[in-house]
Design an enzyme around this catalytic site. Structure first.
Site, PDB file in Angstrom:
ATOM      1  N   ARG A   1      11.664 103.607  -6.849  1.00  0.00           N
ATOM      2  CA  ARG A   1      11.530 102.850  -8.094  1.00  0.00           C
ATOM      3  C   ARG A   1      11.054 101.427  -7.841  1.00  0.00           C
ATOM      4  O   ARG A   1      10.526 100.763  -8.727  1.00  0.00           O
ATOM      5  CB  ARG A   1      12.876 102.819  -8.831  1.00  0.00           C
ATOM      6  CG  ARG A   1      12.769 102.303 -10.261  1.00  0.00           C
ATOM      7  CD  ARG A   1      14.124 102.212 -10.923  1.00  0.00           C
ATOM      8  NE  ARG A   1      14.975 101.221 -10.258  1.00  0.00           N
ATOM      9  CZ  ARG A   1      16.263 101.028 -10.548  1.00  0.00           C
ATOM     10  NH1 ARG A   1      16.858 101.802 -11.434  1.00  0.00           N
ATOM     11  NH2 ARG A   1      16.953 100.106  -9.916  1.00  0.00           N
TER      12      ARG A   1
ATOM     13  N   TYR B   1      -4.078  97.365 -31.400  1.00  0.00           N
ATOM     14  CA  TYR B   1      -3.421  98.646 -31.178  1.00  0.00           C
ATOM     15  C   TYR B   1      -2.112  98.681 -31.963  1.00  0.00           C
ATOM     16  O   TYR B   1      -1.282  97.778 -31.862  1.00  0.00           O
ATOM     17  CB  TYR B   1      -3.170  98.869 -29.699  1.00  0.00           C
ATOM     18  CG  TYR B   1      -2.427 100.147 -29.398  1.00  0.00           C
ATOM     19  CD1 TYR B   1      -2.890 101.368 -29.890  1.00  0.00           C
ATOM     20  CD2 TYR B   1      -1.263 100.136 -28.649  1.00  0.00           C
ATOM     21  CE1 TYR B   1      -2.201 102.539 -29.637  1.00  0.00           C
ATOM     22  CE2 TYR B   1      -0.574 101.308 -28.381  1.00  0.00           C
ATOM     23  CZ  TYR B   1      -1.049 102.501 -28.887  1.00  0.00           C
ATOM     24  OH  TYR B   1      -0.361 103.663 -28.637  1.00  0.00           O
TER      25      TYR B   1
ATOM     26  N   ASP C   1      -5.300  92.136 -23.893  1.00  0.00           N
ATOM     27  CA  ASP C   1      -5.401  93.588 -23.722  1.00  0.00           C
ATOM     28  C   ASP C   1      -6.877  93.903 -23.468  1.00  0.00           C
ATOM     29  O   ASP C   1      -7.724  93.744 -24.343  1.00  0.00           O
ATOM     30  CB  ASP C   1      -4.903  94.292 -24.983  1.00  0.00           C
ATOM     31  CG  ASP C   1      -4.834  95.806 -24.812  1.00  0.00           C
ATOM     32  OD1 ASP C   1      -5.631  96.361 -24.035  1.00  0.00           O
ATOM     33  OD2 ASP C   1      -3.999  96.443 -25.474  1.00  0.00           O
TER      34      ASP C   1
ATOM     35  N   LYS D   1      -6.371 105.456 -20.562  1.00  0.00           N
ATOM     36  CA  LYS D   1      -7.683 105.542 -21.211  1.00  0.00           C
ATOM     37  C   LYS D   1      -8.810 105.542 -20.175  1.00  0.00           C
ATOM     38  O   LYS D   1      -8.840 106.407 -19.313  1.00  0.00           O
ATOM     39  CB  LYS D   1      -7.824 104.410 -22.220  1.00  0.00           C
ATOM     40  CG  LYS D   1      -6.623 104.260 -23.177  1.00  0.00           C
ATOM     41  CD  LYS D   1      -6.337 105.500 -23.978  1.00  0.00           C
ATOM     42  CE  LYS D   1      -5.380 105.285 -25.139  1.00  0.00           C
ATOM     43  NZ  LYS D   1      -4.040 104.794 -24.777  1.00  0.00           N
TER      44      LYS D   1
END
Length: 395
Positions: free
Chosen positions: A56, A107, A178, A203
Site C-alpha cells: 500500500r 467533470y 485537470d 481515459k
C-alpha cells in the site's frame, strides 16, 4: 503536435521527446535475460529492508508508471485508484476554510465533490466560467484555491491557462489543473505555474477502456508528501495489474492521439456542414469560441468534440441508439469511439443542452466513423419529424 519540440529529462539525464519518453522510461534494470517491462507483482507483503515494506506504500509497478507520467508532465507523479481518488486526495491539500474558485462546467463528479464540501460547511465555492478570464480573476480575490479544467468536460471550453496559472501563483493560490482531456502531450500546466495536475488515467493515458486509475503530478516536495499521505490513509491505492496495463497503454499514447486527433478534426468539419446538426464544438474549428486561444495554448485540438442534433433530446437519444461502429458509452479516451447524450445525467442539465452529444473519437478508419454517423443521423430523422425542431439554443 507542438509537443514534438519539447524536451524531457531522461532517466540518465539525456533529453527525451515525449514520443521517446513514453517508451524509454519506466523500465526495469537491464540484466541478461531480464524482462523489458516491470512485471505485474500481485503482492501485498514485501520483503523488509526496502523503501516500502508494504504494497500500500508503493511498489515497482506504481513507480514505473509514475516515472513516465512525471517526466511527461515535468514533475513528480503519484498514482491513485481512480481519477476521482486523485481529485479527492488533492482536495485534502486545501487549507482549513478554503475559498475555492472552480469551473461551473467541469467533470460532474468533481463539481459534486466540491459542492458537498460547501454544503458541509467545509469550503466556500465560487463557480465561474473558466473561459472568461476577467471573471475568474475577479473571483480569485480573497480565494485560496483555483481549480481549473481545460478543455472543459463536456462543453470543450478553453481557459487561458498561461494567464490564470500565473495569476494564481502571484496571488499565492493553490492552483489545480485537470489535464485529462488535453493529456501532457498537448499542454503541461506545471510549466505554466500550476501546483497540481490531475488525470483520470482511465481515459486517454490508459487508452483501452480496461482499467480505473488516476494520477496527480506536483512540483513541490511538500505537496508530494501530503498527497502520498492522503493516498495511504485514504486507501486509494491502485492495483498492480491496473498500473501495468496503464503503463502499457501509455506507451502508445502519441500514436493513438495522432490518429484520434486527425479523426476528430475530420468529423468536426463534416458535422459542421451537415444539415441535421446545428452546433459543433471542437477547438480546431474556427467557429469555436476560443479557437485562437486553443491554437496558441494547446499543442493540438484533441480527440473530443460535441455536437447538437436538430430535434432535441429525443432525437439525440435516437441517434446514439442507432450507431453501429461508435459505442454508446460514457467513458472516453479509448481506442474505440464512444458517444452519449450528456444531459441524460440530471447533474449535467443546468449547464449542458439537452440535445448535446459528446463524442470521444478513437482510432478507427475515418470513413467508417463518418458513414456510421451519417446513417445514424438519417435513421433518427423520423424522431425529429415526430417532435419537430427544437434547437434549444441556450448555450
Amino acid at each position: 503536435m507542438n509537443g514534438n519540440d519539447r524536451s524531457r529529462a531522461g532517466a540518465s539525464g539525456e533529453s527525451l521527446r515525449p514520443e521517446t519518453a513514453v517508451i524509454a522510461l519506466g523500465r526495469p534494470p537491464a540484466v541478461a535475460d531480464g524482462p523489458l517491462n516491470v512485471p505485474v507483482s500481485p503482492a501485498s507483503a514485501l520483503q523488509a529492508g526496502g523503501v516500502s515494506g508494504y504494497a500500500r506504500d508503493g511498489h515497482a509497478p506504481w513507480r514505473a508508471l509514475e516515472e513516465v507520467l512525471g517526466a511527461l508532465e515535468g514533475g513528480q507523479a503519484l498514482t491513485f485508484a481512480s481519477g476521482m481518488a486523485a481529485a479527492a486526495a488533492t482536495m485534502r491539500l486545501f487549507d482549513a476554510s478554503p475559498v475555492v474558485v472552480a469551473p461551473e462546467v467541469a467533470y460532474m463528479d468533481v463539481r459534486r465533490a466540491l459542492l458537498e464540501l460547501q454544503e458541509a460547511g467545509r469550503a466556500q465555492v465560487r463557480w465561474v466560467d473558466v473561459t472568461d478570464t476577467a471573471a475568474v480573476l475577479a473571483a480569485c480575490e480573497g480565494a485560496s484555491v483555483l481549480w481549473l479544467e481545460s478543455p472543459t468536460n463536456p462543453l470543450l471550453g478553453v481557459a487561458d491557462l498561461p494567464h490564470l496559472c500565473t495569476a494564481a501563483r502571484d496571488r499565492d493560490l493553490l492552483c489545480v489543473v485537470d489535464n485529462t482531456f488535453a493529456t501532457p502531450l498537448l499542454q503541461r500546466p506545471l510549466e505554466l505555474g500550476a501546483d497540481v495536475v490531475i488525470h483520470s488515467a482511465t481515459k486517454a493515458i490508459g487508452g483501452h477502456s480496461d482499467l480505473l486509475l488516476g494520477a496527480a503530478i506536483v512540483r513541490d516536495d511538500a505537496h508530494l508528501r501530503d498527497l502520498r499521505d492522503a493516498r495511504e490513509l485514504g486507501g486509494a491505492t491502485p492495483g498492480a495489474l491496473e498500473t501495468y496495463l496503464c503503463l502499457r497503454g501509455l506507451r502508445t499514447l502519441p500514436l493513438r492521439l495522432e490518429r484520434a486527433q486527425y479523426n476528430a478534426a475530420v468529423l468536426a468539419q463534416r458535422l459542421s456542414e451537415h444539415r441535421e446538426v446545428h452546433e459543433v464544438r471542437y477547438p480546431g474549428l474556427a467557429s469555436h469560441p476560443q479557437h485562437d486561444r486553443a491554437a496558441s495554448a494547446l499543442g493540438g485540438s484533441g480527440f473530443m468534440l460535441t455536437f447538437r442534433v436538430r430535434g432535441g433530446a429525443a432525437r439525440a437519444d435516437a441517434l446514439v441508439g442507432a450507431v453501429r461502429v461508435f459505442t454508446h458509452a460514457t467513458s472516453l479516451g479509448g481506442v474505440e469511439s464512444t458517444l452519449e447524450r450528456r444531459a441524460r445525467y440530471p447533474s449535467e442539465r443546468p449547464v449542458v443542452p439537452e440535445d448535446l452529444v459528446r463524442v470521444s473519437v478513437g482510432c478507427e478508419h475515418i470513413e467508417d466513423l463518418w458513414q456510421d454517423l451519417e446513417q445514424a443521423l438519417e435513421t433518427s430523422v423520423s424522431t425529429r419529424s415526430e417532435i419537430g425542431v427544437d434547437d434549444g439554443a441556450t448555450h
